[in-house]
Motif scaffolding. Structure first.
Motif, PDB file in Angstrom:
ATOM      1  N   PRO A 147     -43.321  17.014  -6.156  1.00 20.76           N
ATOM      2  CA  PRO A 147     -44.452  16.616  -7.011  1.00 20.76           C
ATOM      3  C   PRO A 147     -45.778  17.300  -6.674  1.00 20.76           C
ATOM      4  N   ASP A 148     -45.925  17.872  -5.488  1.00 20.31           N
ATOM      5  CA  ASP A 148     -47.181  18.532  -5.119  1.00 20.31           C
ATOM      6  C   ASP A 148     -47.233  20.005  -5.521  1.00 20.31           C
ATOM      7  N   VAL A 149     -46.151  20.555  -6.030  1.00 17.38           N
ATOM      8  CA  VAL A 149     -46.130  21.971  -6.409  1.00 17.38           C
ATOM      9  C   VAL A 149     -47.240  22.274  -7.413  1.00 17.38           C
ATOM     10  N   ALA A 150     -47.405  21.432  -8.421  1.00 16.65           N
ATOM     11  CA  ALA A 150     -48.416  21.683  -9.461  1.00 16.65           C
ATOM     12  C   ALA A 150     -49.841  21.637  -8.916  1.00 16.65           C
ATOM     13  N   ASP A 151     -50.062  20.956  -7.773  1.00 13.97           N
ATOM     14  CA  ASP A 151     -51.397  20.909  -7.179  1.00 13.97           C
ATOM     15  C   ASP A 151     -51.784  22.233  -6.526  1.00 13.97           C
ATOM     16  N   LEU A 152     -50.798  23.029  -6.112  1.00 13.76           N
ATOM     17  CA  LEU A 152     -51.066  24.272  -5.394  1.00 13.76           C
ATOM     18  C   LEU A 152     -50.748  25.534  -6.177  1.00 13.76           C
ATOM     19  N   PHE A 153     -49.784  25.436  -7.078  1.00 11.47           N
ATOM     20  CA  PHE A 153     -49.264  26.636  -7.720  1.00 11.47           C
ATOM     21  C   PHE A 153     -49.334  26.569  -9.233  1.00 11.47           C
ATOM     22  N   GLY A 154     -49.324  27.751  -9.821  1.00 18.20           N
ATOM     23  CA  GLY A 154     -49.183  27.881 -11.266  1.00 18.20           C
ATOM     24  C   GLY A 154     -47.709  27.811 -11.629  1.00 18.20           C
ATOM     25  N   PRO A 155     -47.362  28.247 -12.835  1.00 21.97           N
ATOM     26  CA  PRO A 155     -45.974  28.162 -13.287  1.00 21.97           C
ATOM     27  C   PRO A 155     -45.023  29.002 -12.441  1.00 21.97           C
ATOM     28  N   PHE A 156     -43.782  28.600 -12.425  1.00 19.22           N
ATOM     29  CA  PHE A 156     -42.697  29.329 -11.757  1.00 19.22           C
ATOM     30  C   PHE A 156     -42.315  30.503 -12.645  1.00 19.22           C
ATOM     31  N   ASP A 157     -42.234  31.708 -12.081  1.00 13.43           N
ATOM     32  CA  ASP A 157     -41.945  32.898 -12.904  1.00 13.43           C
ATOM     33  C   ASP A 157     -40.474  33.311 -12.887  1.00 13.43           C
ATOM     34  N   GLY A 158     -39.613  32.446 -12.355  1.00  9.47           N
ATOM     35  CA  GLY A 158     -38.197  32.767 -12.266  1.00  9.47           C
ATOM     36  C   GLY A 158     -37.778  33.228 -10.889  1.00  9.47           C
ATOM     37  N   ARG A 159     -38.761  33.625 -10.060  1.00 12.24           N
ATOM     38  CA  ARG A 159     -38.468  34.044  -8.679  1.00 12.24           C
ATOM     39  C   ARG A 159     -39.385  33.371  -7.668  1.00 12.24           C
ATOM     40  N   SER A 160     -40.624  33.119  -8.058  1.00  9.17           N
ATOM     41  CA  SER A 160     -41.592  32.534  -7.126  1.00  9.17           C
ATOM     42  C   SER A 160     -42.734  31.895  -7.919  1.00  9.17           C
ATOM     43  N   TYR A 161     -43.645  31.302  -7.163  1.00  7.79           N
ATOM     44  CA  TYR A 161     -44.851  30.690  -7.738  1.00  7.79           C
ATOM     45  C   TYR A 161     -46.055  31.523  -7.325  1.00  7.79           C
ATOM     46  N   ARG A 162     -47.064  31.544  -8.191  1.00  6.40           N
ATOM     47  CA  ARG A 162     -48.360  32.133  -7.823  1.00  6.40           C
ATOM     48  C   ARG A 162     -49.291  30.972  -7.520  1.00  6.40           C
ATOM     49  N   LEU A 163     -50.225  31.223  -6.586  1.00  8.67           N
ATOM     50  CA  LEU A 163     -51.211  30.192  -6.298  1.00  8.67           C
ATOM     51  C   LEU A 163     -51.933  29.820  -7.577  1.00  8.67           C
ATOM     52  N   GLY A 164     -52.261  28.527  -7.704  1.00  5.89           N
ATOM     53  CA  GLY A 164     -52.982  28.052  -8.872  1.00  5.89           C
ATOM     54  C   GLY A 164     -54.365  28.672  -8.954  1.00  5.89           C
ATOM     55  N   SER A 165     -54.932  28.707 -10.128  1.00  6.55           N
ATOM     56  CA  SER A 165     -56.223  29.372 -10.335  1.00  6.55           C
ATOM     57  C   SER A 165     -57.342  28.754  -9.507  1.00  6.55           C
ATOM     58  N   ALA A 166     -57.273  27.476  -9.198  1.00  7.59           N
ATOM     59  CA  ALA A 166     -58.315  26.829  -8.393  1.00  7.59           C
ATOM     60  C   ALA A 166     -58.264  27.304  -6.936  1.00  7.59           C
ATOM     61  N   LEU A 167     -57.134  27.890  -6.514  1.00  4.05           N
ATOM     62  CA  LEU A 167     -56.974  28.309  -5.127  1.00  4.05           C
ATOM     63  C   LEU A 167     -57.103  29.813  -4.948  1.00  4.05           C
ATOM     64  N   ASN A 168     -57.217  30.563  -5.997  1.00  2.00           N
ATOM     65  CA  ASN A 168     -57.310  32.027  -5.885  1.00  2.00           C
ATOM     66  C   ASN A 168     -58.684  32.452  -5.439  1.00  2.00           C
TER      67      ASN A 168
END
Length: 108
Positions: free
Chosen positions: A87-108
């Motif tokens: 459940p915490d994935v959405a707090d840190l990351f953006g969408p899943f691209d099929g291989r990995s997650y990118r950091l969410g825009s608030a954390l970049n």
């Protein structure tokens, strides 16, 4: 002394080599950085070396979500590479691209 660069990256989905859980990496320590109490709780025959990267994971198994701290020697790429349901994935990351997650825009 650090023996190598980190093999895995933040946002990558990995599995534990010996235990049935997987997760997404949200932080990396270049060498062991937890407590001696945590380290001593691991059976001596299975204790990982301290001179390797350790990864903080938003982890999941069939029953639970939790945070795990795992040595590089105990991780493998998650070949299934589906999204992680923690459940915490959405707090840190953006969408899943099929291989990995990118950091969410608030954390970049």
């Amino acid at each position: 002394m650090l023996t190598s660069q980190a093999k895995y990256a933040i946002g990558q989905v990995v599995r534990h080599r010996n235990h049935p859980f997987r997760g997404v990496i949200f932080d990396v320590d270049p060498v062991f950085a937890s407590t001696e109490e945590w380290y001593a709780a691991i059976p001596e025959a299975r204790r990982p070396r301290k001179d390797q990267p350790f990864y903080h994971l938003l982890a999941e198994n069939e029953r639970d979500y939790y945070v795990a701290y795992v040595s590089e020697q105990n991780l493998v790429r998650d070949e299934a590479a589906g999204p992680v349901g923690h459940p915490d994935v959405a707090d840190l990351f953006g969408p899943f691209d099929g291989r990995s997650y990118r950091l969410g825009s608030a954390l970049n």
